[in-house]
Design a protein around this motif. Structure first.
Motif, PDB file in Angstrom:
ATOM      1  N   THR A  18       1.035  -0.694   0.274  1.00 34.16           N
ATOM      2  CA  THR A  18      -0.059  -0.140   0.206  1.00 34.16           C
ATOM      3  C   THR A  18       0.726   1.655   0.038  1.00 34.16           C
ATOM      4  O   THR A  18       0.624   2.590  -0.497  1.00 34.16           O
ATOM      5  CB  THR A  18      -1.169   0.390   1.086  1.00 34.16           C
ATOM      6  N   VAL A  19       2.170   1.689   0.293  1.00 39.76           N
ATOM      7  CA  VAL A  19       2.666   2.407   0.381  1.00 39.76           C
ATOM      8  C   VAL A  19       4.063   2.317  -0.320  1.00 39.76           C
ATOM      9  O   VAL A  19       4.809   1.520  -0.875  1.00 39.76           O
ATOM     10  CB  VAL A  19       3.469   2.168   2.501  1.00 39.76           C
ATOM     11  N   THR A  58      -7.936   6.028   3.271  1.00 37.78           N
ATOM     12  CA  THR A  58      -7.268   5.375   4.300  1.00 37.78           C
ATOM     13  C   THR A  58      -7.943   4.235   4.859  1.00 37.78           C
ATOM     14  O   THR A  58      -8.715   3.782   5.426  1.00 37.78           O
ATOM     15  CB  THR A  58      -7.550   6.503   5.897  1.00 37.78           C
ATOM     16  N   LEU A  59      -6.551   3.039   4.899  1.00 38.09           N
ATOM     17  CA  LEU A  59      -6.400   2.084   5.477  1.00 38.09           C
ATOM     18  C   LEU A  59      -6.308   1.838   6.695  1.00 38.09           C
ATOM     19  O   LEU A  59      -5.545   2.463   7.014  1.00 38.09           O
ATOM     20  CB  LEU A  59      -6.281   0.963   4.345  1.00 38.09           C
ATOM     21  N   ASP A  71       4.213   8.388   0.341  1.00 38.39           N
ATOM     22  CA  ASP A  71       2.555   8.316   1.285  1.00 38.39           C
ATOM     23  C   ASP A  71       2.912   8.466   2.303  1.00 38.39           C
ATOM     24  O   ASP A  71       3.757   8.209   3.024  1.00 38.39           O
ATOM     25  CB  ASP A  71       3.146   6.518   0.828  1.00 38.39           C
ATOM     26  N   LYS A 126      -2.472   6.855   2.995  1.00 42.50           N
ATOM     27  CA  LYS A 126      -2.528   5.287   3.066  1.00 42.50           C
ATOM     28  C   LYS A 126      -3.192   4.534   4.535  1.00 42.50           C
ATOM     29  O   LYS A 126      -4.328   3.386   3.672  1.00 42.50           O
ATOM     30  CB  LYS A 126      -1.735   4.731   2.195  1.00 42.50           C
ATOM     31  N   GLU A 180     -12.112   8.222   3.495  1.00 43.42           N
ATOM     32  CA  GLU A 180     -11.985   6.939   3.043  1.00 43.42           C
ATOM     33  C   GLU A 180     -10.814   6.124   1.889  1.00 43.42           C
ATOM     34  O   GLU A 180     -10.853   5.395   1.452  1.00 43.42           O
ATOM     35  CB  GLU A 180     -12.950   7.340   1.583  1.00 43.42           C
ATOM     36  N   GLU A 183     -10.660  -8.768  -1.018  1.00 44.28           N
ATOM     37  CA  GLU A 183      -9.999  -8.070  -1.564  1.00 44.28           C
ATOM     38  C   GLU A 183      -9.027  -7.864  -1.482  1.00 44.28           C
ATOM     39  O   GLU A 183      -7.535  -7.806  -1.913  1.00 44.28           O
ATOM     40  CB  GLU A 183     -11.117  -7.164  -2.603  1.00 44.28           C
ATOM     41  N   LEU A 184      -8.740  -7.165   0.312  1.00 43.54           N
ATOM     42  CA  LEU A 184      -7.477  -6.918   0.443  1.00 43.54           C
ATOM     43  C   LEU A 184      -6.609  -8.104   0.640  1.00 43.54           C
ATOM     44  O   LEU A 184      -5.257  -8.211   0.388  1.00 43.54           O
ATOM     45  CB  LEU A 184      -7.702  -6.319   1.626  1.00 43.54           C
ATOM     46  N   ASP A 211     -15.360  -5.536   5.806  1.00 43.47           N
ATOM     47  CA  ASP A 211     -15.763  -3.998   6.068  1.00 43.47           C
ATOM     48  C   ASP A 211     -14.266  -3.449   5.012  1.00 43.47           C
ATOM     49  O   ASP A 211     -13.454  -4.502   5.893  1.00 43.47           O
ATOM     50  CB  ASP A 211     -16.140  -2.998   6.912  1.00 43.47           C
ATOM     51  N   PRO A 212     -14.436  -2.640   3.669  1.00 43.29           N
ATOM     52  CA  PRO A 212     -12.882  -2.223   4.250  1.00 43.29           C
ATOM     53  C   PRO A 212     -12.112  -1.497   4.284  1.00 43.29           C
ATOM     54  O   PRO A 212     -11.428  -1.139   3.769  1.00 43.29           O
ATOM     55  CB  PRO A 212     -13.205  -1.768   1.949  1.00 43.29           C
ATOM     56  N   ARG A 213     -12.567  -0.961   5.214  1.00 43.94           N
ATOM     57  CA  ARG A 213     -11.774   0.486   5.741  1.00 43.94           C
ATOM     58  C   ARG A 213     -11.033   0.054   6.391  1.00 43.94           C
ATOM     59  O   ARG A 213      -9.896   0.735   7.477  1.00 43.94           O
ATOM     60  CB  ARG A 213     -13.153   1.096   6.536  1.00 43.94           C
ATOM     61  N   LEU A 220     -14.999   1.388  16.811  1.00 48.13           N
ATOM     62  CA  LEU A 220     -16.132   1.928  15.970  1.00 48.13           C
ATOM     63  C   LEU A 220     -16.679   3.450  15.416  1.00 48.13           C
ATOM     64  O   LEU A 220     -17.361   3.618  14.470  1.00 48.13           O
ATOM     65  CB  LEU A 220     -17.449   0.658  15.946  1.00 48.13           C
ATOM     66  N   VAL A 259     -17.330  -5.368  13.554  1.00 48.35           N
ATOM     67  CA  VAL A 259     -17.221  -5.341  11.685  1.00 48.35           C
ATOM     68  C   VAL A 259     -17.568  -6.104  10.982  1.00 48.35           C
ATOM     69  O   VAL A 259     -17.601  -7.380  11.380  1.00 48.35           O
ATOM     70  CB  VAL A 259     -16.104  -4.281  11.909  1.00 48.35           C
ATOM     71  N   ALA A 260     -18.363  -5.910   9.851  1.00 48.42           N
ATOM     72  CA  ALA A 260     -18.554  -6.669   9.004  1.00 48.42           C
ATOM     73  C   ALA A 260     -17.544  -7.381   8.923  1.00 48.42           C
ATOM     74  O   ALA A 260     -16.707  -6.249   8.756  1.00 48.42           O
ATOM     75  CB  ALA A 260     -19.147  -6.104   8.274  1.00 48.42           C
TER      76      ALA A 260
END
Lengths: 384, 384
Positions: A120-121, A204-205, A125, A173, A202, A256-257, A228-230, A194, A224-225
């Motif tokens: 990611t970095v 930022t992970l 970044d 990031k 949005e 996906e991650l 959850d992509p966060r 939470l 969390v779900a």
């Protein structure tokens, strides 16, 4: 067997040539290491520690079932470990009520953090963390050319709102948050985190390091779900499960991650014995419960020993206790040095004002007897 | 425990957001993995292999002393491994007649190769290897944005002169050479490699992968000065030492290069059990000698089985044998598939014309009985 170089260049030339081999980024990196290990200190001292209470390991050890599984696996170690860590990943998914696609097993949280940063970095970044939080995360960020932005602790707690606001300000990031945190042992409820995440930018992970969460009160883990992509959550068998030397950690995140790690991870990097041990450890809830009780009792005892010496222990949701030595960093440093000198391996926070404390991992009753014996001496010498 | 996202974005939005988190380099990487592991194949087949002869593991297993050391270490696995791998590194230095500063212990050759590429290869940098050589090295190069240039095998051997000439042509940072090589099992004498190195470009580092060198005739290991800055040698406990699942490899190189790994490696990444096992394995030369004899006998037997079936085994200095199936890649692929179907895990080379062969790891007598039983059936089916 040895042969001279065919044409022997000068030493200075060789050094320069070796240096030029490295990427510009690597040339810019410092030669420092995140930690000095206890074995290194023992070699420097020339004598073993009487109590090993500095690395937040679990002196209570792994489940006997995990030990037996590892011993059985030793004879089969001629085989590479399963590249998918299939059985362990499925067991973890079941434990957490998620799908196997939400789970990644890796070589400890350190290894997972390194790969996450790599994913990611890019150089330049922005990344946000707390000043004084986990140095190995910072090491990975710097190592990949990221720009670290640090937010102070607030009342000895990491400060999610300030971290997320800083992430927004710098366009981070990644933002790193440990809960419970190291080195102070403090914690937030999962519901508070939470709620704070409503302000997570949005782009930022959130890297939520829950290495110590099994030592914490119910409700500390964030709910969390699974997709959850966060955020990505980091867990480990190194702490409550007592398997630091086995190098087994895992991450929980959206599929996906998780899948992206397959682009960079060492697919056959998981050692087979650690996989077997972790699978057995996960199935032994009795042992987990016993260790949780042992840790709680040890925290209380460390608090009592501190109080007997006029020091105050901070509340802890981890397997260590930060003890406020009541003065400045130099004084705490003297306390650490004195304890080490007396054979008790401890460490201390890096940043002001947390570095007024020393950090003592939970020990056996025998370990804490030694602490009780040495702390007054260390204190007297530091005050000397 | 599960909660919905506070404001639930669409699935497509989430995917796009997740994708955007990755660096441009990572976004460009394929999702492929270097290998499919045997456990994955077993799960797909739904039945275990009768003989596991595809991953060049050592079915002869580790030294019983190493097993005992690992079993003893299992109870102490609550401690992180020594970050310096001090004892193992010193023992390896003694074994090789070099200084400990010439030795780096890491998480298998795969892990060492990954860190080496990270240290030296910036995006766009040229790297040279043989077409059909170790895919995991290529995976790391691609993963760090390097540009791979491939040189064909020459008469089923890697071709040092052509590799080094290509390195000069493209200005390579690294050139990879395995000796003995995988997947053909061929080898060069160390003195031939040393002679070829006279033409190694000054700016190119030679990565000499000697993973199988303990299976090779004397004189195969290259004899260089320990501080020779032109190359780094890779060794492992995964092959002859029978500890693939323990994840212990090491590198031999000049101190400046070895020290640079401290800038990027996971300092506490070595698992404690593997360290203990490798140290014990290194001290058991009787076991090493026995395994070397077992491997030589198994190579002979594989050659005999091949000959009985009208196929020819290539000479091998490794713990596997490439068997020339005498036709094209499709035929060899059919042979691999048929053997897998019959319960014998084998693999095959990737590149033409090496992929006319199948690659069979040395097995126990029982394993090779199964090979002798199944090879004629596989052959008959492939010939249809």
């Amino acid at each position: 067997m040895r042969q001279a170089l065919p044409a022997r260049p000068s030493c200075a030339y060789l050094r320069a040539m070796t240096h030029a081999r490295f990427t510009p980024l690597v040339q810019s990196l410092p030669a420092t290491v995140p930690f000095v290990g206890p074995e290194t200190q023992v070699r420097q001292r020339g004598v073993d520690f009487r109590a090993r209470l500095g690395a937040n390991e679990s002196v209570f050890g792994p489940s006997p079932r995990a030990v037996a599984a590892m011993q059985a696996a030793a004879a089969e170690v001629w085989m590479y470990g399963d590249a998918e860590s299939h059985d362990l990943r499925h067991a973890l998914a079941q434990r957490h009520g998620v799908q196997p696609q939400n789970v990644l097993v890796g070589e400890g949280i350190d290894g997972l953090l390194g790969n996450l940063v790599r994913l990611t970095v890019a150089p330049g970044d922005a990344v946000v963390t707390s000043d004084g939080a986990y140095p190995t995360f910072n090491y990975h960020v710097t190592g990949h050319g990221g720009a670290l932005h640090k937010v102070p602790f607030r009342d000895d707690h990491e400060d999610p709102a300030a971290l997320f606001a800083k992430a927004r300000e710098v366009g981070a990031k990644l933002v790193y948050l440990s809960n419970p945190d190291n080195p102070m042992g403090s914690w937030h409820s999962g519901s508070d985190i939470l709620a704070a995440m409503a302000d997570l930018p949005e782009d930022t992970l959130l890297v939520l390091d829950e290495a110590y969460v099994e030592c914490a009160p119910r409700g500390t883990a964030v709910a969390v779900a699974p997709d959850d992509p966060r955020l990505i959550r980091m867990r480990t068998f190194s702490k409550v499960y007592g398997m630091a030397g086995a190098r087994v950690g895992y991450a929980l995140a959206a599929p996906e991650l998780i899948a992206a790690f397959d682009k960079v991870r060492n697919h056959f990097g998981m050692n087979r014995i650690g996989q077997a041990g972790a699978l057995a450890a996960l199935a032994d809830d009795d042992w987990l419960g016993q260790v949780q009780r042992d840790i709680a009792a040890a925290r209380d005892r460390i608090g009592a020993i501190a109080a007997e010496n006029g020091l105050s222990a901070l509340p802890s949701a981890t397997n260590f206790v930060a003890v406020d030595c009541g003065r400045d960093a130099d004084f705490a440093k003297a306390m650490v040095d004195n304890l080490v000198e007396l054979g008790v391996f401890v460490r201390m926070p890096f940043s002001t004002p947390q570095n007024r404390c020393i950090r003592i991992s939970c020990g056996t009753a025998a370990d804490l007897d030694i602490l009780a014996e040495t702390l007054p001496q260390a204190l007297a010498a530091a005050r000397g």
